[in-house]
Design an enzyme around this catalytic site. Sequence first.
Site, PDB file in Angstrom:
ATOM      1  N   ARG A 167       0.838  -1.200   0.000  1.00 52.47           N
ATOM      2  CA  ARG A 167       0.000   0.000   0.000  1.00 52.47           C
ATOM      3  C   ARG A 167       0.876   1.254   0.000  1.00 52.47           C
ATOM      4  NH1 ARG A 167      -1.460  -3.249   3.942  1.00 52.47           N
ATOM      5  NH2 ARG A 167      -0.865  -1.766   5.548  1.00 52.47           N
ATOM      6  N   ARG A 168       2.164   1.078  -0.284  1.00 54.77           N
ATOM      7  CA  ARG A 168       3.128   2.185  -0.248  1.00 54.77           C
ATOM      8  C   ARG A 168       3.737   2.460  -1.617  1.00 54.77           C
ATOM      9  NH1 ARG A 168       4.739  -1.047   4.539  1.00 54.77           N
ATOM     10  NH2 ARG A 168       3.738  -0.028   6.309  1.00 54.77           N
TER      11      ARG A 168
ATOM     12  N   CYS B 261       1.110  20.838  -9.212  1.00 54.87           N
ATOM     13  CA  CYS B 261      -0.343  20.684  -9.201  1.00 54.87           C
ATOM     14  C   CYS B 261      -0.711  19.224  -8.997  1.00 54.87           C
ATOM     15  CB  CYS B 261      -0.946  21.202 -10.505  1.00 54.87           C
ATOM     16  SG  CYS B 261      -0.812  22.990 -10.682  1.00 54.87           S
TER      17      CYS B 261
ATOM     18  N   ARG C 206      -3.868  18.756  -6.624  1.00 48.16           N
ATOM     19  CA  ARG C 206      -4.301  19.794  -5.688  1.00 48.16           C
ATOM     20  C   ARG C 206      -5.012  20.939  -6.388  1.00 48.16           C
ATOM     21  NH1 ARG C 206      -1.927  24.535  -6.104  1.00 48.16           N
ATOM     22  NH2 ARG C 206      -0.021  24.551  -7.311  1.00 48.16           N
TER      23      ARG C 206
ATOM     24  N   ASP D   6      -6.770  22.784 -13.666  1.00 45.78           N
ATOM     25  CA  ASP D   6      -7.322  23.569 -14.762  1.00 45.78           C
ATOM     26  C   ASP D   6      -8.047  22.567 -15.665  1.00 45.78           C
ATOM     27  OD1 ASP D   6      -7.712  24.771 -17.251  1.00 45.78           O
ATOM     28  OD2 ASP D   6      -5.748  25.747 -17.286  1.00 45.78           O
TER      29      ASP D   6
ATOM     30  N   ASN E  73      -2.902  15.882 -18.162  1.00 47.96           N
ATOM     31  CA  ASN E  73      -2.556  15.030 -17.015  1.00 47.96           C
ATOM     32  C   ASN E  73      -3.155  13.635 -17.148  1.00 47.96           C
ATOM     33  OD1 ASN E  73      -2.953  17.931 -14.962  1.00 47.96           O
ATOM     34  ND2 ASN E  73      -1.048  17.103 -15.708  1.00 47.96           N
TER      35      ASN E  73
ATOM     36  N   HIS F 167     -11.170  23.749 -11.463  1.00 53.62           N
ATOM     37  CA  HIS F 167     -11.709  25.033 -11.900  1.00 53.62           C
ATOM     38  C   HIS F 167     -11.637  25.203 -13.414  1.00 53.62           C
ATOM     39  CE1 HIS F 167      -7.529  25.289 -10.471  1.00 53.62           C
ATOM     40  NE2 HIS F 167      -7.326  25.902 -11.613  1.00 53.62           N
TER      41      HIS F 167
ATOM     42  N   TYR G  35     -11.300  28.531 -15.878  1.00 55.63           N
ATOM     43  CA  TYR G  35     -11.022  29.965 -15.867  1.00 55.63           C
ATOM     44  C   TYR G  35     -12.017  30.716 -16.750  1.00 55.63           C
ATOM     45  CZ  TYR G  35      -6.648  28.774 -13.579  1.00 55.63           C
ATOM     46  OH  TYR G  35      -5.715  28.316 -12.690  1.00 55.63           O
TER      47      TYR G  35
ATOM     48  N   ALA H  73      -3.795  30.374 -18.085  1.00 50.81           N
ATOM     49  CA  ALA H  73      -4.079  31.298 -16.969  1.00 50.81           C
ATOM     50  C   ALA H  73      -2.974  31.124 -15.927  1.00 50.81           C
ATOM     51  CB  ALA H  73      -5.434  30.970 -16.364  1.00 50.81           C
TER      52      ALA H  73
END
Length: 188
Positions: free
Chosen positions: A50-51, A70, A90, A93, A101, A131, A133, A187
């Site tokens: 689990r690591r 990010c 975290r 966009d 990603n 989010h 923009y 942005a």
Amino acid sequence: MSIWDEWADADGELGPLYGRQWRGWRGPDGAVHDQIADLVAQIKADPSSRRLLLSSWNVGELGQMRLLPCHVLAQAWVDRGALSLHLYQRSADLFLGVPFNIAVYSLLAHMLAQVCGLKAGDFVHSFGDAHIYRSHLEQVKTQLGREPRPLPRLELNPAVDDIFAFGYEDVKFHGYDPHPAIKAPVAV
């Protein structure tokens, strides 16, 4: 133009971001850790661990980064012979960054699975702050108005068994039929 240019300094440098953290993480004792090599070794040695983590958030070096990571943490897990990957992001966009990603981490999951002798499983993506923009609203409306096309099929060169040996020629997509690109300003 690079996707990172808006954050780079006058010399084009970003500081110790993703590549440095993944391949050259500096611990408080100065020791350097190759998280990618370690992850492959851990998956092969103990696929039920689990690591199985890959972290970009090196608190000791955040002050040297022009852009804080990010995509902060990825965790791999193996279930019934399939390797899956979960990315925690975290800040996301949704129009420009997240599709990139998804593609990159999905490819990483397939590559890890192959070199570890496993099938590719799922890619799971979760967000802290997702989010859109204001400067992307028209582009998002255009995107939402498009009819989805069939997903392409990824093929990796099956002869590659070292995560660091993959080249562009070892990655192929079949049935890739994208809509025309939609341009939008980054942005910052």
